[in-house]
Design an enzyme around this catalytic site. Structure first.
Site, short mmCIF file in Angstrom:
data_model
loop_
_atom_site.label_atom_id
_atom_site.label_comp_id
_atom_site.label_asym_id
_atom_site.label_seq_id
_atom_site.Cartn_x
_atom_site.Cartn_y
_atom_site.Cartn_z
CD GLU A 105 -3.96 4.83 6.78
OE1 GLU A 105 -4.08 4.62 5.55
OE2 GLU A 105 -2.85 4.73 7.35
CE1 TYR B 199 -3.47 0.14 3.73
CE2 TYR B 199 -4.92 2.06 3.79
CZ TYR B 199 -3.68 1.49 3.96
OH TYR B 199 -2.65 2.26 4.41
CG ASP C 42 0.32 0.83 1.23
OD1 ASP C 42 1.12 -0.12 1.16
OD2 ASP C 42 0.65 1.98 1.59
CB CYS D 103 11.23 -1.37 -1.75
SG CYS D 103 11.01 -2.77 -2.85
CB CYS E 55 18.78 -3.38 -3.36
SG CYS E 55 17.37 -3.58 -4.46
CB CYS F 125 16.76 -2.85 1.24
SG CYS F 125 15.33 -3.83 1.72
CB CYS G 234 15.24 -9.15 -1.19
SG CYS G 234 14.27 -8.62 -2.60
#
Ligand code: SF4
Length: 354
Positions: free
Chosen positions: A44, A127, A145, A197, A204, A207, A213
Site C-alpha cells: 500500500e 487511506y 482510492d 470502470c 460497462c 460490469c 449504475c
C-alpha cells in the site's frame, strides 16, 4: 433503480480478481486466510501514486532482501532509499523505515489491527490505515482510492466536482462495505475501477453493477467524475553546478532532511525559486560553462527547471558534499531529478569531464 450491493461485486471478484503478489486469492480469503500485514502495508505504501505494474518488482525485491518487518527495521536507511530509488516520493521511503522501527520498538513487531492504531504510525494516513485494517485484519473499514472514487461517482451519478465530492463518494463506498470480507470488497471495487470502470471508455458491458449504475442509465459515464480544473503549477528555476575534480570525481551533496527530496543526494544547485530568470550564483569561482537546454522535472505542486553549468574545480573543496566517481553513482540513492541532471551532463560532456 436498486441500490448496488457488495454481494454483486464480491461474486464478480471471486471470478475476476487480479492476481497481485501481495494478495491472497479470493478462494482462500473466503476461508478466512488473510495476507501478512507487513506485505499489505508495504504494497500500500508503494502503491501511493504509483502503478501496480511498477510496484510488482520493487515489492518482490524488498521482500527478498527484508522478508520480515524486523529485517526492514534493522536495515540502514540509505539501503532502503537506494532500494526505493525510482519509486519517487522519498519521504515515503523514510517513513517506511521509521514505521518499521516503530512497529518493532513499540508493538513487538506486530502491526496494530485497528484503523486508529495504524494511524499512529509514521506515513500511514486514513487511506492506508483503512486498507490495512480491512485487507490484513478483516475490519469493516473502507479505504477509498482514485479507482473507488471514480466507480462511486458513476454508480451514483455524483455531479459535484472532485475534490469537493470526496466525502460524498466515501460515504457511498462506506455504506456498502460489508461486515464480512470488507478487504475483498475494497479490492473488488479497486479492481473494477482499474480494469472495467476505467477513466476513459469504461467497459460497462462487462460490469457487474451495470443494472444499478446511474451514470450508465443516464449516459454520463464519459463525463463523470467531474473535476475542478487545476490551477497551472508554478515554475521554479535554479542553476545546478556540476563540479568535477582532476580524477573525474563529481561533487554531490545531500539535500536538507525536510522539504522536497529531503535527505536525497543532488548535484548542488541554488535555491529553487519562482523567478523569470535563472539566478547564477556559483558556489566557487571557476571557469563555468553553460550546458545547452534545461532539465525539467514535475513535482506534485510545482514544475522545476534547472539550467546546468559545469566546471573543473579544486578537489580540496567539499562545500558540504562528497566527491563520488560517476561509476559509483549506482551505489547511492539518487532521485529521478538527480539522475536526469546526470544524463543531461553525460549527453553534453561525456563521462567524467567538465
Ligand atoms: Fe462504471 Fe459502467 Fe459499471 Fe457504471 S456500469 S460502474 S460506469 S463500468
Amino acid at each position: 433503480m436498486p441500490d448496488p450491493s457488495a454481494a454483486t461485486i464480491l461474486e464478480w471478484y471471486d471470478r475476476h480478481a487480479r492476481r497481485l503478489p501481495w494478495r491472497i486469492p479470493p478462494v482462500q480469503s473466503r476461508r478466512g486466510v488473510r495476507p501478512d500485514p507487513y506485505h499489505v502495508w508495504l504494497s500500500e505504501v508503494m502503491l501511493q501514486q504509483t502503478t501496480v505494474v511498477t510496484v510488482g518488482p520493487y515489492f518482490r525485491d524488498f521482500l527478498e532482501r527484508w522478508p520480515r518487518v524486523e529485517d526492514l527495521a534493522a536495515a540502514d536507511l540509505d539501503q532502503v532509499l537506494t532500494q526505493w530509488a525510482g519509486l519517487g516520493y522519498y519521504a515515503r521511503a523514510r517513513n517506511l523505515h521509521k514505521c518499521a522501527r516503530q512497529v518493532c520498538d513499540d508493538h513487538g513487531g506486530r502491526f496494530p489491527d485497528t484503523e486508529a492504531g495504524l494511524r499512529e504510525l509514521p506515513g500511514i494516513g486514513p487511506y492506508t490505515a483503512a486498507a490495512i485494517a480491512a485487507i490484513a485484519f478483516g475490519r469493516s473499514a473502507t479505504p477509498v482510492d482514485g479507482n473507488i472514487e471514480r466507480v462511486m461517482a458513476r454508480l451514483y451519478a455524483v455531479q459535484a466536482p472532485m475534490p469537493d465530492s470526496k466525502p460524498d463518494l466515501k460515504s457511498h463506498a462506506a455504506r456498502m462495505t460489508p461486515d464480512a470480507r470488507a478487504g475483498d470488497y475494497a479490492q473488488a471495487v479497486m479492481d473494477l475501477g482499474a480494469t472495467v470502470c476505467t477513466p476513459r471508455s469504461p467497459a460497462c458491458g462487462l460490469c457487474p453493477w451495470q443494472a444499478d449504475c446511474r451514470a450508465h442509465a443516464e449516459g454520463l459515464t464519459e463525463t463523470l467524475p467531474r473535476r475542478t480544473p487545476k490551477a497551472p503549477r508554478p515554475v521554479r528555476r535554479a542553476v545546478a553546478y556540476w563540479m568535477t575534480r582532476k580524477d573525474g570525481h563529481v561533487l554531490l551533496r545531500r539535500r536538507p532532511e525536510t522539504g522536497l527530496l529531503g535527505g536525497m543526494m543532488e548535484v548542488p544547485s541554488g535555491p529553487w525559486e519562482e523567478m523569470a530568470e535563472f539566478r547564477d550564483d556559483p558556489p566557487v569561482v571557476a571557469d563555468w560553462a553553460s550546458l545547452p537546454g534545461l532539465v525539467e522535472h514535475g513535482f506534485t505542486h510545482l514544475q522545476l527547471e534547472l539550467q546546468v553549468k559545469a566546471a573543473r574545480i579544486d578537489g580540496r573543496t567539499t562545500l558540504g558534499g562528497v566527491w563520488i566517481p560517476v561509476e559509483a553513482f549506482g551505489d547511492h540513492a539518487l532521485p529521478t531529478l538527480t539522475r536526469k541532471v546526470v544524463r543531461h551532463v553525460m549527453a553534453h560532456l561525456g563521462k567524467g569531464t567538465s
